[in-house]
Motif scaffolding. Structure first.
Motif, PDB file in Angstrom:
ATOM      1  N   THR A 100      45.133  44.578  43.473  1.00  0.00           N
ATOM      2  CA  THR A 100      46.038  43.317  42.775  1.00  0.00           C
ATOM      3  C   THR A 100      45.773  42.188  43.583  1.00  0.00           C
ATOM      4  N   THR A 142      50.070  53.131  37.854  1.00  0.00           N
ATOM      5  CA  THR A 142      49.853  51.863  39.258  1.00  0.00           C
ATOM      6  C   THR A 142      50.904  52.827  40.185  1.00  0.00           C
ATOM      7  N   LEU A 177      44.314  48.026  45.554  1.00  0.00           N
ATOM      8  CA  LEU A 177      44.723  48.143  43.931  1.00  0.00           C
ATOM      9  C   LEU A 177      44.164  47.189  43.983  1.00  0.00           C
TER      10      LEU A 177
END
Length: 144
Positions: free
Chosen positions: A70, A42, A68
């Motif tokens: 997220t 990540t 990402l």
């Protein structure tokens, strides 16, 4: 019993399996390369998202969260950790843009990313037949 509409044949399932296995192997390989330089997968993806962003001012935290996949607060925590490693720097906007935080890679961040990117490009060249199979499989799957 009738097969569902657009049912796949055995060959299509085999191609889907081959592609998914290849993608998972690549991701595992990528995680191992990142670990070799002291990063998580990540963290590597964050560095790539910053460097690959098309705005010369750098991406915002919201844009990075999108890259990402997220949430905003998770991205902030990731940035905090990578900033502590000396790989990224935050830059606040000026004037009315003061609330906007943009990210840039430091020299150390650029170095780690360059090292990882070179090995990843090599591996992707090696995997070109798999990538071509993915494209062909997608085309086959779309045909009625």
């Amino acid at each position: 019993m009738m097969p569902p509409p657009n049912a796949l044949d055995d060959g299509q399932y085999a191609r889907l399996l081959a592609v998914r296995v290849g993608v998972r192997r690549f991701l595992r390989w990528s995680e191992e390369r990142a670990a070799e330089v002291g990063l998580t997968a990540t963290q590597h993806q964050l560095l790539l998202a910053i460097r690959g962003h098309d705005d010369s001012r750098g991406p915002t935290i919201g844009e990075l969260a999108d890259y990402l996949c997220t949430r905003h607060h998770s991205t902030v925590q990731l940035i905090d950790r990578v900033e502590q490693l000396g790989l990224v720097a935050r830059n606040r906007g000026e004037g009315k843009d003061r609330r906007v935080v943009r990210l840039k890679l430091t020299s150390a961040g650029k170095g780690k990313l360059a090292l990882l990117s070179a090995t990843h490009l090599e591996e992707l060249r090696r995997l070109a037949p798999l990538i071509n199979a993915l494209v062909e499989s997608a085309a086959v799957l779309e045909t009625p």
